[in-house]
Design a protein around this motif. Structure first.
Motif, mmCIF file in Angstrom:
data_model
loop_
_atom_site.group_PDB
_atom_site.id
_atom_site.type_symbol
_atom_site.label_atom_id
_atom_site.label_comp_id
_atom_site.label_asym_id
_atom_site.label_seq_id
_atom_site.Cartn_x
_atom_site.Cartn_y
_atom_site.Cartn_z
ATOM 1 N N VAL A 1 0.835 -1.239 -0.163
ATOM 2 C CA VAL A 1 -0.183 -0.189 -0.019
ATOM 3 C C VAL A 1 0.909 1.220 -0.081
ATOM 4 N N VAL A 2 1.764 1.145 0.794
ATOM 5 C CA VAL A 2 2.853 2.488 0.751
ATOM 6 C C VAL A 2 3.418 2.677 -0.539
ATOM 7 N N ASN A 3 3.651 1.714 -1.315
ATOM 8 C CA ASN A 3 4.094 1.943 -2.621
ATOM 9 C C ASN A 3 3.149 2.379 -3.599
ATOM 10 N N LEU A 4 1.963 2.692 -3.292
ATOM 11 C CA LEU A 4 0.915 3.043 -4.176
ATOM 12 C C LEU A 4 0.684 4.449 -3.981
ATOM 13 N N PHE A 5 1.330 5.113 -3.047
ATOM 14 C CA PHE A 5 1.316 6.527 -2.710
ATOM 15 C C PHE A 5 2.567 7.316 -2.942
ATOM 16 N N ASP A 6 2.588 8.380 -3.290
ATOM 17 C CA ASP A 6 3.902 9.310 -3.441
ATOM 18 C C ASP A 6 4.073 9.947 -2.138
ATOM 19 N N HIS A 7 3.371 10.099 -1.001
ATOM 20 C CA HIS A 7 3.754 10.881 0.102
ATOM 21 C C HIS A 7 3.092 9.995 1.330
ATOM 22 N N LEU A 8 3.624 10.096 2.452
ATOM 23 C CA LEU A 8 3.291 9.886 3.655
ATOM 24 C C LEU A 8 2.880 10.911 4.610
ATOM 25 N N THR A 9 1.809 11.199 4.935
ATOM 26 C CA THR A 9 1.277 12.133 5.710
ATOM 27 C C THR A 9 1.277 11.803 7.041
ATOM 28 N N LEU A 10 2.043 12.345 8.011
ATOM 29 C CA LEU A 10 2.088 12.044 9.333
ATOM 30 C C LEU A 10 1.422 12.929 10.083
ATOM 31 N N ALA A 11 0.837 12.540 11.104
ATOM 32 C CA ALA A 11 -0.229 13.383 11.850
ATOM 33 C C ALA A 11 -0.036 13.001 13.267
ATOM 34 N N ARG A 12 -0.701 13.978 14.191
ATOM 35 C CA ARG A 12 -0.653 13.685 15.586
ATOM 36 C C ARG A 12 -1.927 14.432 16.081
ATOM 37 N N ASN A 13 -2.791 13.781 16.640
ATOM 38 C CA ASN A 13 -4.198 14.095 17.150
ATOM 39 C C ASN A 13 -5.087 14.710 16.052
ATOM 40 N N GLY A 14 -4.872 14.218 14.839
ATOM 41 C CA GLY A 14 -5.851 14.542 13.729
ATOM 42 C C GLY A 14 -5.168 15.643 13.149
ATOM 43 N N ARG A 15 -3.780 16.289 13.120
ATOM 44 C CA ARG A 15 -3.327 17.095 12.753
ATOM 45 C C ARG A 15 -2.056 16.876 12.033
ATOM 46 N N VAL A 16 -1.652 17.455 10.847
ATOM 47 C CA VAL A 16 -0.602 17.028 10.016
ATOM 48 C C VAL A 16 0.572 17.533 10.695
ATOM 49 N N THR A 17 1.581 16.702 10.872
ATOM 50 C CA THR A 17 2.988 17.176 11.446
ATOM 51 C C THR A 17 3.932 17.334 10.444
ATOM 52 N N ARG A 18 4.120 16.592 9.534
ATOM 53 C CA ARG A 18 5.064 16.600 8.335
ATOM 54 C C ARG A 18 4.498 15.743 7.280
ATOM 55 N N VAL A 19 5.097 16.248 5.932
ATOM 56 C CA VAL A 19 4.619 15.226 4.888
ATOM 57 C C VAL A 19 6.222 14.753 4.072
ATOM 58 N N LEU A 20 6.044 13.520 4.087
ATOM 59 C CA LEU A 20 7.438 12.774 3.525
ATOM 60 C C LEU A 20 7.022 11.987 2.180
ATOM 61 N N PRO A 21 8.094 12.310 1.163
ATOM 62 C CA PRO A 21 7.997 11.262 0.271
ATOM 63 C C PRO A 21 8.049 9.905 0.271
ATOM 64 N N VAL A 22 7.633 9.355 -0.433
ATOM 65 C CA VAL A 22 7.864 7.744 -0.352
ATOM 66 C C VAL A 22 8.910 7.555 -1.374
ATOM 67 N N ALA A 23 10.018 7.909 -0.889
ATOM 68 C CA ALA A 23 11.358 8.025 -1.929
ATOM 69 C C ALA A 23 11.759 6.959 -2.554
ATOM 70 N N SER A 24 11.459 5.569 -2.259
ATOM 71 C CA SER A 24 11.896 4.513 -2.962
ATOM 72 C C SER A 24 10.592 3.810 -3.704
ATOM 73 N N ARG A 25 9.523 4.693 -3.682
ATOM 74 C CA ARG A 25 8.379 4.030 -4.381
ATOM 75 C C ARG A 25 8.861 3.579 -5.887
ATOM 76 N N GLY A 26 8.360 2.265 -6.403
ATOM 77 C CA GLY A 26 8.583 1.988 -7.590
ATOM 78 C C GLY A 26 9.965 1.507 -7.756
ATOM 79 N N ARG A 27 10.816 1.299 -6.792
ATOM 80 C CA ARG A 27 12.281 1.166 -7.038
ATOM 81 C C ARG A 27 12.494 -0.605 -6.770
ATOM 82 N N THR A 28 11.804 -1.150 -7.903
ATOM 83 C CA THR A 28 11.654 -2.733 -7.678
ATOM 84 C C THR A 28 12.851 -3.236 -8.511
ATOM 85 N N ALA A 29 13.913 -2.419 -9.020
ATOM 86 C CA ALA A 29 14.948 -3.085 -9.567
ATOM 87 C C ALA A 29 16.403 -2.249 -9.262
#
Length: 382
Positions: A354-382
């Motif tokens: 599932v993580v590999n299907l998204f460009d970004h991870l949206t991190l949150a605490r108590n329902g509020r965004v704390t940071r957004v990280l790229p799924v940097a190795s998404r699609g790196r299957t080779a």
């Protein structure tokens, strides 16, 4: 200065810190930061209590930033599945990486040798052709490539049969440019154990095979060999480790998922969710805007990691009964509680794909965004 890989799929969306997750476009992948960190700490505490090194498998989160956090919390380094993931992690400031996958071909061997010149990098092998390619590449690149031999302890996937390992090691140790570091296995067949007692028994059998084999082959190594196990269920269930096991490689435990929830003690340990919106109601069906392009179709029919449907709605016992590409379906009486416009957090059956299907991870605490990280190795299957 370190960066998450420059070839990440897209720039992070401009989501301000403090934004409510209730206004994010759906479907999106949201991580509860407090739960994630608690999961990191549990994995580290288990490793520390067992007096083994923790090397989390980064194929789950695919983020150099999170890999660096795991190392900062006590991990010795990380594990990856593919060379592309290893390259992304190296570019992102992670300096100790094991690839628990066996590469093939001169080009891949050259990539591995170049990585070995940049960082502490170890490659998995289970075939003479792989070793020959790595040896030639190491000499060509002026590198020493560390290798671990994969052992099949029962998963029936990669790895040598235990009986074939001593001869393989004796042959491989004579190849120039290589450093034999140890043995590793993936005891994935424990996922299908019918209960925790059987899980403990299966894992103990796999450990016995590895410890006995390491004892018989010590002479093939110039230093005491690494003996590495790798799966989340054993760590989550608290399986005792035998003397002689030196490292563990859990991956899913940073987030957990519906398959791990029972062993983990419930959905409240699950940290990653696909947030979706109910977009339609038709009779006894509620239609969500998250389908197979946002959720995995992986399912386990039985065992300690059994799942129902295609994901569970957090805080409920409701499961998605069908998926098409863009739609998830909840059917029957469970659909009656859902109204058009409702937003739900879905715990996927298997979080890694599932993580590999998204460009970004949206991190949150108590329902509020704390940071957004790229799924940097998404699609790196080779």
């Amino acid at each position: 200065m370190t960066t998450d890989h420059p070839s990440a799929p897209r720039d992070a969306p401009e989501t301000a810190v403090g934004t409510s997750v209730n206004v994010l476009p759906t479907p999106c992948l949201v991580v509860d930061e407090d739960r994630m960190r608690a999961n990191m700490d549990r994995a580290q505490a288990y490793a520390d209590a067992q007096e083994v090194r923790l090397r989390p498998h980064a194929k789950t989160h695919k983020s150099p930033a999170l890999a660096r956090e795991q190392v900062a919390r006590g991990a010795v380094g990380i594990c990856v599945a593919k060379l592309g993931e290893a390259e992304v992690m190296a570019d992102g400031g992670v300096h100790d990486v094991v690839m628990a996958h066996t590469p093939y071909g001169p080009d891949n061997a050259r990539r591995a040798a170049r990585l070995a010149r940049r960082i502490a990098f170890v490659v998995g092998v289970d075939h003479r052709r792989q070793v020959e390619d790595l040896s030639a590449a190491a000499e060509a690149e002026g590198a020493t490539v560390a290798v671990r031999v994969e052992v099949d302890t029962g998963a029936g996937r990669g790895g040598l049969a235990p009986a074939d390992v001593p001869g393989f090691l004796s042959w491989a140790r004579e190849r120039p440019g290589l450093h034999l570091q140890g043995l590793y296995t993936y005891e994935g067949y424990t996922y299908d154990a019918p209960d925790t007692k059987a899980l403990f028994e299966r894992h103990r059998e796999a450990q016995h095979r590895m410890v006995e084999l390491a004892g018989r082959t010590t002479g093939a190594f110039t230093q005491p060999p690494v003996v590495s196990m790798g799966s989340t269920p054993s760590q989550t269930a608290g399986v005792p480790l035998l003397d002689g096991i030196t490292e563990i490689r859990p991956g899913t435990s940073i987030f957990h998922d519906a398959a791990q929830a029972w062993l983990a003690g419930g959905l409240d340990r699950c940290a990653a969710f696909v947030v979706a919106t109910v977009v339609s109601r038709t009779g006894d069906r509620a239609i969500l805007d998250a389908g197979s392009k946002s959720l995995t179709t992986d399912a386990r029919p039985a065992g300690v990691c059994a799942t129902r449907g295609y994901g569970r709605i957090a805080g409920t016992d409701v499961v998605l009964t069908r998926l098409s590409e863009e739609h998830g379906v909840v059917e029957g009486p469970d659909a009656e509680a859902l109204a058009v416009g409702d937003r739900v957090a879905i715990v996927p059956n298997h979080i890694c794909p599932v993580v590999n299907l998204f460009d970004h991870l949206t991190l949150a605490r108590n329902g509020r965004v704390t940071r957004v990280l790229p799924v940097a190795s998404r699609g790196r299957t080779a």
